[in-house]
Design an enzyme around this catalytic site. Structure first.
Site, PDB file in Angstrom:
ATOM      1  CB  THR A 539      -9.443 -14.378 -47.142  1.00 25.63           C
ATOM      2  OG1 THR A 539     -10.248 -14.769 -46.555  1.00 25.63           O
ATOM      3  CG2 THR A 539      -8.940 -13.546 -48.300  1.00 25.63           C
ATOM      4  CE  LYS A 563     -12.877 -25.543 -43.605  1.00 24.25           C
ATOM      5  NZ  LYS A 563     -12.100 -24.816 -44.201  1.00 24.25           N
ATOM      6  CD  GLU A 590     -20.469 -28.997 -52.804  1.00 24.68           C
ATOM      7  OE1 GLU A 590     -20.413 -29.411 -51.752  1.00 24.68           O
ATOM      8  OE2 GLU A 590     -21.738 -28.966 -53.407  1.00 24.68           O
ATOM      9  CB  ALA A 595     -11.698 -30.704 -50.986  1.00 29.57           C
ATOM     10  CG  LEU A 597     -15.035 -34.592 -51.398  1.00 30.28           C
ATOM     11  CD1 LEU A 597     -15.304 -35.450 -50.438  1.00 30.28           C
ATOM     12  CD2 LEU A 597     -15.374 -35.755 -53.200  1.00 30.28           C
ATOM     13  N   GLY A 649       2.023 -31.198 -46.471  1.00 26.01           N
ATOM     14  CA  GLY A 649       1.355 -29.969 -46.931  1.00 26.01           C
ATOM     15  C   GLY A 649      -0.156 -29.616 -46.517  1.00 26.01           C
ATOM     16  CG  ASP A 663     -10.392 -27.663 -40.465  1.00 26.43           C
ATOM     17  OD1 ASP A 663     -11.715 -26.835 -41.178  1.00 26.43           O
ATOM     18  OD2 ASP A 663     -10.551 -28.918 -41.089  1.00 26.43           O
ATOM     19  CE  LYS A 667     -13.235 -29.290 -43.765  1.00 22.01           C
ATOM     20  NZ  LYS A 667     -12.498 -30.523 -44.164  1.00 22.01           N
ATOM     21  N   GLY A 786      -5.486 -30.350 -50.384  1.00 18.44           N
ATOM     22  CA  GLY A 786      -5.223 -30.230 -50.776  1.00 18.44           C
ATOM     23  C   GLY A 786      -5.456 -28.579 -52.195  1.00 18.44           C
TER      24      GLY A 786
END
Length: 805
Positions: A539, A563, A590, A595, A597, A649, A663, A667, A786
């Site tokens: 979510t 996050k 992770e 994403a 990585l 997208g 965002d 991170k 993605g």
């Protein structure tokens, strides 16, 4: 000669009694020499106990009594049970009048179940033209007067057995009652519950039988109770010693005393299924098969008694006083755990004896208690003994670790003198899960990982597809079964204990609405004893993270692409880590930054190894990476590039959520906290790419005015030095050995030939600078956006946790 014994379920009405008669007649046709021992049929013993208790309480028992009689008569309406029925009626009437019942009377009542059974089987065989004779084993077995669990006097009983069998007419098949006997004073006694097996073993011993065949309702002895463990396997062969261990620790198919008479004469015991003529069963014999773990058994209905006291240190004979005291009360002690100093001792007794045991011990140690040598005598009820026959402590380490990781509380652990049998004391409500965990670890059966997925959007849907597609391969390669038992949306919840399949979306839409998905998932996992639980948060909910502690406390490890839990206030961040540590759970995320990585894992490894990380810098957003890579390499307007990103997208439905920089800030903060920095989100310096006059309002109105961004960004692009490009960069720097670092999120111009400048597509890039590597950073680069990529990263975290279970 063989002794053939049939259990109560085998003799039940319908297919049971028909199968028994068929088995006996086939043996007669094959000219086998044998005698038959029978238990009470169906639930007769329990039914008689119930009726007797109703009578004792002065309650109406007539309907239950009539149902009992009807059941006994059903296979042969013409049989004469008047003697047994009249005796029982008189006893019930007397008990109801007096409102009390002695163990002596109870034994007489329960004995009628076996007598009715023997009488019925012999009559059914006679009706079919066979020669059969019902024999009351009270004419053979002589016991002491310990009603309810009498001790057989073997010498005189053996003489009686020989005499009775000498008097049986030739070709007459003996149908013997199990369970019952008589005292030296000629009163009816019983040999304890499941005593029919013991009776059969004694007959085999007295008659020098070559084999005892015990027909039951199961195919043999399993590696675990198949009612508890779906993957339990049948054992072809075990030794007498192993069978004795199983019997002593609750294997209901055996009576604890059954094996001893067989060992004395080296008589094999074969467990067979009345209802499956193709089953070869389990053979119990002298040598058994090769060494190794044979089975896991469970003994319920026991209590743990602990006697503790600092004053016992160095005192000799405490255990002897305990055993003598309980021995005088006829209380058997099971599993024992004791420190070498005798400072404390824990042991197991039958729950029915627990109260009397404590009372007796309090009396015995009254002086020690007054002197404070004994501080406490306590009881823990509702516990069970789980025994692993053939297991040593060294080989049990994996199972033990798995139990701990699944929040199974082990109250006591004991290894027998041979070192090859381990017993654990576990609370009853955890037994089912514990047995499945141990069985999975020991017998190499596929490890079950039970997964609850919260959030079924693009990432959640992609993850489910990836798991379903890979299930078979992972099962084959890793011996791990990934079972998605729950999928939760914002208003619906799909739960399937055996796991969802390819049509899960249809079933999800048909599922009931709920706003309590977390509560229901936890309750379901507990009631179905699911082990190795993992909750996955796909979510973007700030409310859902408040469920994390509750999930952890109830046995779930966590995987999250959300996050928020790592970027809210530092107090919550620390509290969550403390909860994880307390409950020995893992939380992997992770995908929070790169994403799919391996970024967070790399930073954790460097930091935990003592490496001094001095700076982390990079393009954190796949969405903004695409926008500025495309904008730098083309002559198109900025607004057109943003719209392209939306169509592909790469952005949120409202692109301002990406363009505002929040965002990237989250991170960057996550990475800072991985270095044990205590920064808050408010301390991140963010360059918002949206002018103030466009930050409010609905997304549609913003998109209508998005061209207003074109000129400002065109100016920024044209103002750069030659061969430079724009990149939206997160930068963690400063003295990172202090409590806080400096966190900046900004739009910068970098050389086209630099690592940041060479970025393409929607890729992300991270530069990790360390003291050891100096000016040459560790670079991690790859797809940064993605649903499929993020889902694959979540899948990786899931497998990392599964590997450790």
């Amino acid at each position: 000669m063989k002794i053939i014994k049939f259990g109560g379920k085998s003799l039940s009405n319908g297919t049971g009694i028909k199968a028994v008669i068929s088995i006996i007649e086939n043996k007669i046709i094959n000219k086998e020499k044998f005698a038959v021992v029978v238990s009470a049929r169906g639930n007769a013993t329990d039914d008689l106990e119930t009726i007797l208790e109703l009578a004792r309480q002065g309650k109406d028992y007539k309907s239950q009594w009539q149902a009992f009689k009807d059941y006994q008569l059903q296979p042969a309406q013409s049989i004469d049970f008047s003697e047994e029925f009249q005796l029982l009626e008189k006893i019930f009437e007397g008990v109801q009048l007096l409102e009390e019942v002695s163990l002596k009377v109870k034994d007489l009542v329960l004995a009628q179940g076996e007598l009715l059974s023997s009488k019925l089987v012999s009559q059914l065989l006679i009706n079919n033209g066979q020669k059969a004779q019902s024999i009351d084993s009270r004419s053979i077995f002589i016991t002491d007067d310990q009603f309810g669990n009498a001790h057989v006097l073997e010498d005189v009983s053996k003489e009686n057995c020989t005499k009775v069998f000498d008097e049986i007419e030739k070709d007459n098949l003996a149908i013997l009652t199990g369970f019952i006997a008589r005292s030296e004073q000629d009163s009816t006694t019983t040999l304890g519950r499941n005593g029919s097996n013991y009776s059969a073993a004694l007959f085999a011993n007295f008659l020098n039988a070559e084999e005892l065949q015990n027909y039951t309702h199961v195919d043999g002895i399993y590696t675990a109770n198949p009612d508890l463990v779906a993957d339990a396997k049948i054992l072809d062969q075990i030794s007498f010693q192993e069978a004795n261990e199983l019997a002593s620790f609750g294997a209901s198919i055996l009576h604890a005393k059954t094996i001893i008479p067989l060992i004395e004469k080296n008589i094999s015991l074969r467990i067979l299924n009345t209802f499956n003529k193709n089953s070869k069963g389990t053979l119990i014999c002298k040598n058994g098969q090769k060494k190794g773990v044979k089975s896991i058994s469970v003994k319920s209905g026991v209590s743990l008694i602990n006697l503790e006291g600092k004053g016992l240190l160095g005192k000799i004979g405490i255990d002897a006083r305990i055993f003598n005291t309980l021995g005088r009360e006829n209380i058997n002690i099971g599993v024992i755990s004791q420190g070498s100093s005798e400072r404390g001792i824990g042991f197991v007794v039958d729950s029915n004896d627990a109260e009397n045991a404590v009372k007796s011990l309090l009396k015995e140690f009254a002086f020690d208690i007054s002197n404070k040598d004994v501080s406490n005598i306590t009881t823990i009820k509702n516990v069970s003994v789980v025994s692993i026959v053939g297991q040593n402590l060294q080989g049990f380490s994996k199972s033990y670790q798995s139990l701990v990781k699944n929040n199974i509380d082990i109250l006591l652990i004991n290894n027998n003198i041979s070192g090859n049998n381990i017993s654990l004391l576990i609370e009853e409500h955890q037994v089912n899960k514990a047995v499945n965990i141990i069985h999975s670890q020991i017998f190499g059966v596929a490890k079950n990982i039970n997964i609850a997925i919260f959030g079924k959007g693009t990432v959640g849907g992609s993850l489910i597809s990836q798991i379903l597609k890979s299930q078979e391969q992972i099962l084959k390669r890793k011996e791990t079964r990934l079972n998605i038992f729950a999928v939760a949306g914002s208003k619906k919840l799909l739960i399937q204990s055996n796991g969802i399949d390819q049509d899960w979306e249809t079933k999800f839409e048909e599922s009931l609405n709920t706003t309590e998905s977390v509560k229901e998932v936890i309750a379901y996992a507990e009631s179905h004893h699911l082990e190795n639980l993992i909750a996955i948060d796909n979510t973007a909910s700030s409310d859902f993270i408040n469920s994390y502690p509750h999930l952890i406390e109830n046995g779930f490890d966590l995987v999250s692409s959300n996050k928020i839990a790592n970027t809210v206030d530092f107090e919550f961040y620390q509290s969550l880590r403390k909860t994880l540590k307390l409950h020995r759970k893992e939380y992997l995320y992770e995908t929070n930054v790169g994403a799919g990585l391996p970024l967070i894992d790399t930073i954790k490894l460097l930091h935990d190894s003592g490496e001094n990380i001095t700076r982390i810098k990079g393009v954190f957003s796949g969405s903004l990476s695409y926008i500025f890579n495309a904008f730098s390499d083309s002559d198109e307007d900025f607004s057109a590039i943003v719209k392209q990103a939306m169509e592909k997208g790469f952005t949120e439905p409202d692109p301002r959520e990406d363009l505002c920089g929040n965002d990237v800030a989250r991170k960057l903060l996550i990475l800072a906290r991985e270095l044990d920095l205590q920064n808050e989100l408010e301390e991140v310096q963010i360059r918002n790419l949206i002018p103030e006059n466009l930050r409010g309002g609905q997304v549609d109105s913003f998109l209508q005015r998005i061209e207003e961004l074109d000129q400002p960004f065109k100016s920024l692009k044209e103002a750069q030095e030659e061969d430079h490009v724009l990149r939206y960069v997160g930068d963690l720097h400063g003295d990172l050995q202090q409590n806080k670092g400096e966190l900046d999120v900004s739009l910068v111009s970098v050389p086209k030939n630099s690592a940041l400048g060479q970025l393409s597509g929607s890729n992300s890039i991270f530069e990790i600078y360390t003291e050891s590597y100096g000016e040459l950073p560790i670079i991690i680069q790859g797809a940064g956006a993605g649903a499929a990529v993020t889902a694959r990263g979540v899948f990786g975290d899931l497998l990392r946790i599964a590997e450790k279970r």
